[in-house]
Scaffold this motif. Structure first.
Motif, short mmCIF file in Angstrom:
data_model
loop_
_atom_site.label_atom_id
_atom_site.label_comp_id
_atom_site.label_asym_id
_atom_site.label_seq_id
_atom_site.Cartn_x
_atom_site.Cartn_y
_atom_site.Cartn_z
N LYS B 110 8.22 -5.89 4.88
CA LYS B 110 8.97 -4.73 4.76
C LYS B 110 8.99 -3.74 5.94
CE LYS B 110 10.47 -5.16 0.61
NZ LYS B 110 10.00 -4.44 -0.69
N VAL B 111 9.98 -3.13 6.54
CA VAL B 111 9.99 -2.52 7.52
C VAL B 111 11.09 -1.27 7.13
CG1 VAL B 111 10.67 -2.26 10.03
CG2 VAL B 111 9.64 -4.29 9.26
N HIS B 113 7.00 0.11 8.18
CA HIS B 113 5.48 0.03 7.84
C HIS B 113 5.36 1.34 7.26
CE1 HIS B 113 1.25 0.20 8.98
NE2 HIS B 113 1.24 -0.39 7.86
N MET B 114 5.26 1.55 5.98
CA MET B 114 5.28 2.82 5.44
C MET B 114 4.01 2.90 4.38
SD MET B 114 8.08 4.88 3.44
CE MET B 114 8.97 5.21 4.86
N ASN B 117 -2.83 2.34 5.51
CA ASN B 117 -3.42 1.20 5.92
C ASN B 117 -4.86 1.25 6.81
OD1 ASN B 117 -3.58 -1.40 6.67
ND2 ASN B 117 -1.52 -1.73 7.41
N ASN B 118 -5.50 0.46 7.04
CA ASN B 118 -6.72 0.67 7.71
C ASN B 118 -6.96 0.79 8.81
OD1 ASN B 118 -6.98 -1.93 5.51
ND2 ASN B 118 -8.45 -0.33 5.03
N GLN B 155 -3.31 -3.71 11.15
CA GLN B 155 -2.88 -5.05 11.06
C GLN B 155 -1.65 -4.94 10.18
OE1 GLN B 155 -4.08 -8.26 12.14
NE2 GLN B 155 -2.07 -9.10 11.27
N TYR B 156 -0.50 -5.33 10.51
CA TYR B 156 0.71 -5.47 9.60
C TYR B 156 1.64 -6.31 10.17
CZ TYR B 156 4.48 -4.04 6.27
OH TYR B 156 5.36 -4.07 5.45
#
Lengths: 250, 193
Positions: B110-111, B113-114, B117-118, B155-156
């Protein structure tokens, strides 16, 4: 790894928190800023504040409230209710809101999505959709689920995405208030039809429902109200449960 | 401490202001060049669309002002992207402090990126205080690749720059002002560089 989000939702009337049971019979459940701060400490990933006030005075109270919320919270929050033009969205952005959500006003005037996204970016805009499954199809409703429209859930969600929605918040009216679980089948279909994140809403009653909505419904986030407000499921307990079941949470 | 938050046509300016207040700092939200030049620290926040924002900055000559600043500057989210060379978002030439492109996430997940995250491979003063692996809040569709300026990675689909630095210019793709306790720590670290 990107974590699945847990989002308590607070309905606001005249500056106070209420929760509609099946969209009616509202009950007062506390101060919105205090509740929000408690959720932030508890590990809620985001908050949604929906203004259900109809009056001009109430709306002004809401803008003041948004500013107080922004001053206190160090996690993101979305505000919605009664946003009819770019100016309304701009007032809330200036007050400190991270995102706005539009619902009925976007159904009536889909160009509103293009205009808000064009002015403030798609990331600023959540399109909320209330829909009911009837006669085999999902009909979109407006005015807090009171008025059916000609629109169908999946095509409307795709149109909203194309126009510039950053996220879709889907509430299943069949599930909302029942505490029998989320609309996982429709959510999975919605999630695969869209390239933007989907927030699931309506039906949370037990921790297992959250596991199902992430694992089976492929939701990116799950929203609930009463189970959090009445502390039936504390957020930290829910997150520990999800972690044990291999769902990535913060 | 004298902190200026650059005021322009878009941006989550209030959120940054509120976050600084929670750290006991009252910032000036301003588009006054003198005030910005004289500040000890400058924050260039941002939520919005690259082309519209760059057009506005150019009209006000704020792009050259930002590039000429010598004190520590922190770009946030769109602010970070505009500090790079070019953005794929509406094919927009940007300020060019960091000679890196800003590109859209590839198809796949999905974009935007919401969400949370680490941070990985964190380094430098901005990330002092046990921030390896910390969750921070992102909302973006475009990213800066991992490059020589990278201070932290996330990382995504692909690894990308969660934070970059070149000399006095710092930037984060995530929103420290919305990233709970780790975010407050990172803002506080910036105020102390």
């Amino acid at each position: 790894m990107l974590a699945k989000r847990i989002i308590p939702c607070l309905d606001i009337r005249d500056g106070k928190t209420v929760k509609g049971i099946r969209f009616e019979n509202v009950v007062d459940v506390g101060d919105p800023v205090e509740l929000g701060a408690r959720y932030a400490v508890d590990g809620a990933d985001e908050l949604v504040y929906l203004d259900i006030t109809a009056t001009h005075e109430g709306r002004k109270l809401f803008a003041d409230l948004v500013e107080r919320i922004a001053a206190h919270l160090n996690i993101p929050f979305t505000v919605g209710g009664g946003i009819r033009d770019v100016g309304d969205a701009g007032v809330l952005l200036s007050a400190g809101a991270d995102k706005v959500s539009v619902n009925s006003s976007a159904v009536r005037d889909p160009g509103l999505i293009d205009r808000i996204a064009g002015e403030f970016g798609t990331q600023f805009l959540v399109v909320a959709i209330d829909a009911r499954n009837e006669k085999g199809g999902w009909t979109v409703y407006v005015n807090g689920g009171r008025i059916p429209t000609e629109k169908e859930l999946f095509s409307w969600a795709r149109e909203a995405q194309e126009r510039g929605a950053g996220e879709i918040l889907f509430t299943s009216m069949n599930h909302d208030g029942t505490k029998n679980g989320f609309a996982c089948d429709a959510l999975r279909e919605l999630s695969s039809a869209l390239t933007i994140p989907v927030i699931a809403s309506g039906g949370a009653g037990e921790m297992q429902h959250f596991l199902e909505v992430f694992r089976d419904g492929h939701a990116d986030a799950a929203l609930a109200a009463s189970i959090f407000h009445y502390n039936e499921i504390p957020v930290p307990v829910l997150k520990e449960y999800l972690r044990k079941n291999n769902i990535t949470v913060r | 401490m004298n902190v200026a938050i650059i005021k322009y046509n878009a941006g989550n300016i209030r959120s940054v202001d509120f976050a600084l207040r929670r750290l006991g700092v009252t910032a000036r939200i301003t588009d006054d060049f003198d005030v910005i030049r004289k500040a000890d620290k400058v924050i260039f926040p941002g939520v919005g669309e690259a082309a519209t924002t760059m057009k506005y900055l150019k009209e006000k000559a704020m792009d050259t002002l930002i590039a000429s600043l010598e004190q520590p500057v922190l770009g946030i989210c769109l602010g970070m992207q505009l500090m790079c060379r070019w953005s794929e978002e509406n094919d927009t030439p940007c300020i060019g402090i960091f000679d890196e492109p800003v590109t859209r996430f590839p198809p796949g997940l999905k974009v935007p990126h919401m969400g949370w995250n680490n941070l990985h491979r964190v380094r430098g003063q901005l990330f002092e205080g046990d921030l390896q692996g910390a969750y921070v809040y992102f909302v973006h569709s475009y990213y800066v690749p991992v490059c020589e300026y990278t201070l932290a990675e996330t990382q995504y689909m692909v690894p990308f720059s969660a934070a970059i630095r070149k000399g006095n210019f710092y930037a984060t793709q995530f929103h420290p002002e919305k990233s709970g306790d780790p975010g407050q720590r990172i803002l506080s670290n910036f105020l102390n560089v």
